[in-house]
Design an enzyme around this catalytic site. Sequence first.
Site, PDB file in Angstrom:
ATOM      1  N   THR A 153      -0.012   2.466  -4.947  1.00  0.00           N
ATOM      2  CA  THR A 153       0.163   1.294  -5.816  1.00  0.00           C
ATOM      3  C   THR A 153      -0.630   1.485  -7.118  1.00  0.00           C
ATOM      4  OG1 THR A 153      -1.579   0.180  -4.550  1.00  0.00           O
ATOM      5  CG2 THR A 153       0.691  -0.345  -3.967  1.00  0.00           C
ATOM      6  N   CYS A 206       0.863  -1.191   0.000  1.00  0.00           N
ATOM      7  CA  CYS A 206       0.000   0.000   0.000  1.00  0.00           C
ATOM      8  C   CYS A 206       0.894   1.234   0.000  1.00  0.00           C
ATOM      9  CB  CYS A 206      -0.901  -0.020   1.237  1.00  0.00           C
ATOM     10  SG  CYS A 206      -1.943   1.441   1.349  1.00  0.00           S
ATOM     11  N   CYS A 215      -3.558   7.076  -4.293  1.00  0.00           N
ATOM     12  CA  CYS A 215      -3.298   5.630  -4.319  1.00  0.00           C
ATOM     13  C   CYS A 215      -1.894   5.326  -4.878  1.00  0.00           C
ATOM     14  CB  CYS A 215      -4.370   4.907  -5.143  1.00  0.00           C
ATOM     15  SG  CYS A 215      -4.286   3.112  -4.911  1.00  0.00           S
TER      16      CYS A 215
END
Length: 333
Positions: free
Chosen positions: A256, A91, A254
């Site tokens: 990833t 993450c 985000c």
Amino acid sequence: MRSNTIISAIDTHTEGMPTRVITGGVGTIPGDTMAARRVYFAEHLDGLRKLLVNEPRGHASMSGAILQPATTEDGHYGVLFIEVSGLLPMCGHGTIGVATALVEAGMVPVTEPVTEIRLDTPAGRVVASVAVSGGHADSVTLRNVPAYCDSLDNEVEVPGLGRVRYDMAYGGNFYAITDLGKLGLPFDRAHKDRILDAGLRIMTAINEFQRPVHLTDERIADCKHVLFLDPASEPAHTRHAMAIHPGWFDRSPCGTGTSALLARQHARGFLTDDQVLQNDSFISTTFYARAVETTTVGDRPAIVPAITGRAWLTGTANYLLDPTDPFPEGFVF
Ligand code: PYC
């Protein structure tokens, strides 16, 4: 005060997205690697994840990171990423939150102007370079695991939506990347319920008919994230809404997902070398990404992404579980 559990945490947010960084109370999870610890935790300790992310201690978009002893000789810490959908292999926003907390709590040797932190994750080694001034963690550049484009121009039949075209890419998790405009939905939070519903339908159809599996680690599989690109996006400046299983949006851009998108922009020839991608979230916060190395994953060309973003500490807490609490694993509303 009665409790059979005391779990200490530093709460943070990365560009709007929470990471509850668990600093104590869990103990060392069995396993020689973080990938093995992730499997053990999911099989034997998942109630702890639920306690920490579900209501009333968490909420429907909650995520966290459990610090562990490193599993490599030169690692500073191991990390398990928890959220409402389960345990992630990796993450990005969580890593930026962890690195910020470790520096500001003095849990690693801090050097200015940059503190380097080596973290073992279930997806592999990641390195966080924290820009520090006056003891404050100003920003974090995360050198992520290799990201690759799995496939371009896939099509899947989705109930209620018809045939949906998407690209599949990996950046620590799998991401279906699709154009929001082609679904006839505006890039507007006023329409978030319809966008989320479309995302959940798309991931269900993909997992049924074209389930992605990592090329060198079959423990990493499934599509639980759909990245809806704003049609006004440009090759080096994208905006997106990230729909995530079982039904929430990433507030951050985000990490990833940005890595996967960067690999896809390279595979499509939209970006080359170390050109910077600016990727904005659904709440208009930003990560910057660039490829710092080329490599391979299995037989596939891959890039090593560096993702830059910021996190802030929002609190410290000790989470308790009273033996008479009727919700020892919290609840989902
Ligand atoms: O930042 O990698 C990330 C992430 C995954 C899920 C939510 N955020």
